[in-house]
Scaffold this motif. Structure first.
Motif, PDB file in Angstrom:
ATOM      1  N   ALA A  35     110.670  24.795 -27.801  1.00 25.84           N
ATOM      2  CA  ALA A  35     111.554  25.816 -27.189  1.00 25.84           C
ATOM      3  C   ALA A  35     111.088  26.501 -26.022  1.00 25.84           C
ATOM      4  N   LEU A  36     109.891  26.585 -26.043  1.00 20.01           N
ATOM      5  CA  LEU A  36     109.158  27.505 -25.000  1.00 20.01           C
ATOM      6  C   LEU A  36     108.661  26.675 -23.982  1.00 20.01           C
ATOM      7  N   ALA A  62     121.180  41.348 -35.840  1.00 22.77           N
ATOM      8  CA  ALA A  62     121.739  42.802 -36.772  1.00 22.77           C
ATOM      9  C   ALA A  62     122.109  43.749 -35.865  1.00 22.77           C
ATOM     10  N   TYR A  63     123.175  43.772 -35.382  1.00 21.23           N
ATOM     11  CA  TYR A  63     123.591  45.077 -34.418  1.00 21.23           C
ATOM     12  C   TYR A  63     123.488  44.471 -32.957  1.00 21.23           C
ATOM     13  N   HIS A  64     122.290  44.270 -32.455  1.00 22.88           N
ATOM     14  CA  HIS A  64     121.546  43.878 -31.423  1.00 22.88           C
ATOM     15  C   HIS A  64     121.415  42.286 -31.360  1.00 22.88           C
ATOM     16  N   TYR A  65     121.130  41.493 -30.198  1.00 25.39           N
ATOM     17  CA  TYR A  65     121.036  40.283 -30.495  1.00 25.39           C
ATOM     18  C   TYR A  65     119.784  39.892 -29.924  1.00 25.39           C
ATOM     19  N   PHE A  66     118.794  39.122 -30.481  1.00 28.87           N
ATOM     20  CA  PHE A  66     117.664  38.771 -29.987  1.00 28.87           C
ATOM     21  C   PHE A  66     117.990  37.545 -29.250  1.00 28.87           C
ATOM     22  N   TRP A  67     117.533  37.086 -28.275  1.00 28.70           N
ATOM     23  CA  TRP A  67     117.564  35.926 -27.400  1.00 28.70           C
ATOM     24  C   TRP A  67     116.966  34.964 -28.355  1.00 28.70           C
ATOM     25  N   ASP A  68     117.305  33.499 -28.370  1.00 27.11           N
ATOM     26  CA  ASP A  68     116.578  32.355 -28.793  1.00 27.11           C
ATOM     27  C   ASP A  68     115.566  32.108 -27.678  1.00 27.11           C
ATOM     28  N   PRO A  69     114.515  31.552 -28.354  1.00 32.52           N
ATOM     29  CA  PRO A  69     113.195  31.293 -27.546  1.00 32.52           C
ATOM     30  C   PRO A  69     113.698  30.441 -26.170  1.00 32.52           C
ATOM     31  N   GLU A  70     114.427  29.613 -26.324  1.00 31.95           N
ATOM     32  CA  GLU A  70     114.885  28.821 -25.082  1.00 31.95           C
ATOM     33  C   GLU A  70     115.570  29.644 -23.935  1.00 31.95           C
ATOM     34  N   GLU A  71     116.113  30.677 -24.657  1.00 29.44           N
ATOM     35  CA  GLU A  71     117.049  31.444 -23.530  1.00 29.44           C
ATOM     36  C   GLU A  71     116.246  32.589 -22.776  1.00 29.44           C
ATOM     37  N   LEU A  72     115.064  32.974 -23.355  1.00 27.19           N
ATOM     38  CA  LEU A  72     114.230  33.781 -22.618  1.00 27.19           C
ATOM     39  C   LEU A  72     114.108  33.526 -21.221  1.00 27.19           C
ATOM     40  N   GLU A  73     114.234  34.784 -20.377  1.00 23.04           N
ATOM     41  CA  GLU A  73     114.243  34.346 -18.865  1.00 23.04           C
ATOM     42  C   GLU A  73     113.512  35.582 -18.480  1.00 23.04           C
ATOM     43  N   ILE A  74     112.800  35.445 -17.219  1.00 28.78           N
ATOM     44  CA  ILE A  74     112.228  36.977 -16.303  1.00 28.78           C
ATOM     45  C   ILE A  74     113.223  36.900 -15.283  1.00 28.78           C
ATOM     46  N   ASP A  75     113.772  38.313 -15.285  1.00 31.28           N
ATOM     47  CA  ASP A  75     114.764  38.553 -14.190  1.00 31.28           C
ATOM     48  C   ASP A  75     113.880  38.839 -12.855  1.00 31.28           C
ATOM     49  N   GLU A  76     114.832  39.216 -11.992  1.00 32.13           N
ATOM     50  CA  GLU A  76     114.419  39.460 -10.677  1.00 32.13           C
ATOM     51  C   GLU A  76     113.521  40.534 -10.372  1.00 32.13           C
ATOM     52  N   GLY A  78     110.983  41.265 -12.759  1.00 23.14           N
ATOM     53  CA  GLY A  78     109.982  40.848 -13.233  1.00 23.14           C
ATOM     54  C   GLY A  78     109.815  41.275 -14.741  1.00 23.14           C
ATOM     55  N   PHE A  79     110.786  41.415 -15.604  1.00 24.09           N
ATOM     56  CA  PHE A  79     110.905  41.702 -16.909  1.00 24.09           C
ATOM     57  C   PHE A  79     111.239  40.610 -17.534  1.00 24.09           C
ATOM     58  N   LEU A  80     110.643  40.214 -19.010  1.00 25.26           N
ATOM     59  CA  LEU A  80     111.043  39.039 -19.756  1.00 25.26           C
ATOM     60  C   LEU A  80     112.032  39.769 -20.686  1.00 25.26           C
ATOM     61  N   MET A  81     113.370  39.199 -20.515  1.00 28.26           N
ATOM     62  CA  MET A  81     114.348  39.660 -21.263  1.00 28.26           C
ATOM     63  C   MET A  81     114.538  39.204 -22.644  1.00 28.26           C
ATOM     64  N   PHE A  82     114.510  39.907 -23.795  1.00 32.72           N
ATOM     65  CA  PHE A  82     114.574  39.282 -25.076  1.00 32.72           C
ATOM     66  C   PHE A  82     115.670  39.717 -26.126  1.00 32.72           C
ATOM     67  N   LEU A  83     116.483  40.700 -25.561  1.00 28.42           N
ATOM     68  CA  LEU A  83     117.430  41.532 -26.379  1.00 28.42           C
ATOM     69  C   LEU A  83     118.398  42.195 -25.532  1.00 28.42           C
ATOM     70  N   GLU A  84     119.994  42.144 -26.242  1.00 33.38           N
ATOM     71  CA  GLU A  84     120.788  42.741 -25.668  1.00 33.38           C
ATOM     72  C   GLU A  84     121.720  43.381 -26.689  1.00 33.38           C
ATOM     73  N   ASP A  85     122.491  44.655 -26.430  1.00 28.62           N
ATOM     74  CA  ASP A  85     123.409  45.135 -27.309  1.00 28.62           C
ATOM     75  C   ASP A  85     124.534  44.187 -27.498  1.00 28.62           C
ATOM     76  N   GLU A  86     125.299  44.335 -28.570  1.00 27.61           N
ATOM     77  CA  GLU A  86     126.676  43.703 -28.508  1.00 27.61           C
ATOM     78  C   GLU A  86     127.646  44.169 -27.428  1.00 27.61           C
ATOM     79  N   ASP A  87     127.517  45.078 -26.808  1.00 28.97           N
ATOM     80  CA  ASP A  87     128.579  45.094 -25.665  1.00 28.97           C
ATOM     81  C   ASP A  87     127.797  44.743 -24.343  1.00 28.97           C
ATOM     82  N   GLU A  88     126.656  44.343 -24.358  1.00 32.05           N
ATOM     83  CA  GLU A  88     125.974  43.897 -23.086  1.00 32.05           C
ATOM     84  C   GLU A  88     125.645  44.864 -22.058  1.00 32.05           C
ATOM     85  N   GLN A  89     125.784  46.124 -22.485  1.00 31.92           N
ATOM     86  CA  GLN A  89     125.496  47.396 -21.735  1.00 31.92           C
ATOM     87  C   GLN A  89     124.054  47.517 -21.460  1.00 31.92           C
TER      88      GLN A  89
END
Length: 146
Positions: A35-36, A62-76, A78-89
């Protein structure tokens, strides 16, 4: 591998889900490596062991959503994003410059404002605190309805 965090992450399954940890709660080393492999970055040890222990468990959502390993990405920024809340705020991530640190500091992005702010804790501290908060809030909600 040194397994610095693996047993602690595995212990979250019986603590919060009430079942013994099973290998199927995690992702196998081969599956995780596959996946990685498409990514141009290496994940920190703590995130790798998180997926090995919990990558297929209910705790991933569980309340927040951890990204699956293949979904991980680095944003513009320079942060490796791994988790978001259910409302995507909000999105949580790790500085790409810290990915070789075994347990780097977590940052939170307000998606409306686009700014990253330190959570003042490492991935392991943040994750254990988050699950404690999520499940204590769930217990409080259950007690209110009794």
């Amino acid at each position: 591998m040194s397994d610095m965090f693996l047993d602690k992450f595995r212990a979250l399954v019986p603590k919060y889900l009430g079942d013994p940890w099973k290998p199927s709660d995690g992702i196998s080393e081969d599956e995780l490596d596959e996946a990685l492999e498409e990514h141009a970055f290496t994940v920190p040890l703590v995130l790798r062991e998180f997926y090995l222990a919990l990558g297929n468990s209910e705790l991933m959502e569980a309340y927040h959503y951890f990204w699956d390993p293949e979904e991980l990405e680095i944003d513009e920024e320079g942060f490796l994003m791994f988790l978001e809340d259910e409302d995507e705020q909000f999105t949580w991530g790790l500085r790409s410059g810290d990915l070789r640190v075994p347990d780097p500091i977590v940052y939170r992005k307000n998606n409306a404002r686009g700014e990253w702010v330190s959570e003042d804790g490492t991935f392991s501290e943040f994750t254990f605190d988050m699950f404690e908060w999520v499940f204590s809030t769930a217990e409080d909600d259950e007690e209110e309805h009794v």
